[in-house]
Scaffold this active site. Sequence first.
Site, PDB file in Angstrom:
ATOM      1  CB  CYS B  35      -0.934   0.016   1.203  1.00  0.00           C
ATOM      2  SG  CYS B  35      -2.098  -1.335   1.163  1.00  0.00           S
ATOM      3  CG  ASP B  37       1.519   4.944   3.603  1.00  0.00           C
ATOM      4  OD1 ASP B  37       2.304   5.876   3.459  1.00  0.00           O
ATOM      5  OD2 ASP B  37       0.359   4.931   3.142  1.00  0.00           O
ATOM      6  CB  CYS B  60       3.611   9.989   0.752  1.00  0.00           C
ATOM      7  SG  CYS B  60       2.276   9.926   1.941  1.00  0.00           S
ATOM      8  CB  CYS B 104      -0.348   9.789   6.548  1.00  0.00           C
ATOM      9  SG  CYS B 104      -0.083   9.443   4.806  1.00  0.00           S
TER      10      CYS B 104
END
Lengths: 395, 130
Positions: B35, B37, B60, B104
């Site tokens: 994915c 992360d 990211c 996130c």
Amino acid sequence: MSIYADHAATTAMSGAAIEAMTRCMKEEYGNPSSLYRMGQRAKETLERAREEIAGVIGAEPGEIYFTSGGSEADNQAIRSAALTGRKKGKNHILSTAFEHHAVLHTLEALKAEGFEVTLLDVHSDGIVRPEEAEAAIRPETCLVTVMTANNEIGTIQPIREIGEICRKKGVVFHTDAVQAVGHLDVNVQRDRIDMLSASAHKFHGPKGVGFLYVRKGIPLLPLIHGGAQEKGKRAGTENLPGIVGMAAALKEATAGREAEAARLTALRDRLIRGLAEIPHSALNGDAKRRLPGNVSFCFEGIEGESLLLLLDEKGISASSGSACTSGSLDPSHVLLAIGRVHDVAHGSLRLTLGRENTPEDVEAIISATKDVVGYLRSFSPVWRDLQSGKTPFIL
Amino acid sequence: MALYSEKVMDHFLHPRNVGVIEDADAVGEVGNAKCGDIMKMYLKIEDDTIRDVKFETFGCGSAIASSSMATEMIKGKPVSEAMKLTNKAVTEALDGLPAHKIHCSVLAEEAIQSALEDYRRRQGQSGEKQ
């Protein structure tokens, strides 16, 4: 330092195009559909631009239709060929897995309307095999649409071979040449192309204008209904400044095309060699059969968006196919289509060189990318697991 | 408008508490590479207080910034307080995240929860030994 290395996204306007547009906006604001002299002068300017553009790709002026850009041209070409085919009981379309979304999403929409779509494998080198295209054409195939060059990995497709197969089989052949026009030798007669889409801002022209080439005798249905502009195939007062700018930009790009392609190819190959020095990295797509300015890499153990942001901090504008940059949870469909697994596709970087780039730019990009990849790996848990042998390296 | 707030960019460009604690009292890892992360948190805990925290993140800009901010928010805090850290608090401390990046901050909350669960598990085990 400021290095623009995203020419596949868009390009700086050429001085010649700005000049031509400014003159047109100041002096030729007449409507080409008006009967008085001012309108007719605008009409003459419009037709001159059409002739110039047609000449560059080996077409007749009457085969060029101006649009708002590449996406509109793709939509119109595909939808028109599909609906024309359906009238003859043909409802199958052949394309590739890594087309631009302007093509793929149009095909999705047509699937919902009952069309059947086959997407050809583009293999690990990012190149369609003509024999596989030939084998996939059926009696009910009404359209084959294969891009001339891919927008992410730059690979150049065997358009001439596919064009010949389609002509032989009597199937309409469309190509999205948005990344190719102005950069490669595109010739619709030689390559047996029935329909071709192009966009001005990819060759230093203005945004919001493009064209669709449709071979004489191939039916074309309008997407936008209204006035009789563009022989009734594309209603709306013509974007004359944009069209004039597009013609000027294409003329300029064509005049210097071969020398520029050779220069960019040398820069591209140096950039590829430099980035390949980064351990556990890989070039995406065939090393030679790619656009002169295109470099696309995957770096294992890092994520593309953070790579882009850190390059931006160093003054370098680039692009990535990571999920975070695509606005979805999946990485680029192009990278997945050439067989990159998700973990690796997230760590992609696209650098597309163009007119303003110098050898010094390339050295600076190599150095900056090495630094940034090393830095991001220094605190990546994925990289730690790869290095310790907990998970095996893919690249 | 910029993609990220100044706070996010500050934590992304100058992440706090980056690294590894070799003799950590608790480790938590969440997310997966598929994915895009992964966050890993290392905690040093004494007297039920988080004395030190380090993180490693694959992800990211907002994933790195969220990790950094979350570690700052729990460092020196009692475990009971760290347990209460929410993704909303992390997002607010970062002056907001774009809608598609909220996950996130969720990951940062989950990474800390996962490390604290590891701490409790280890405590339970050492308690059994006694």
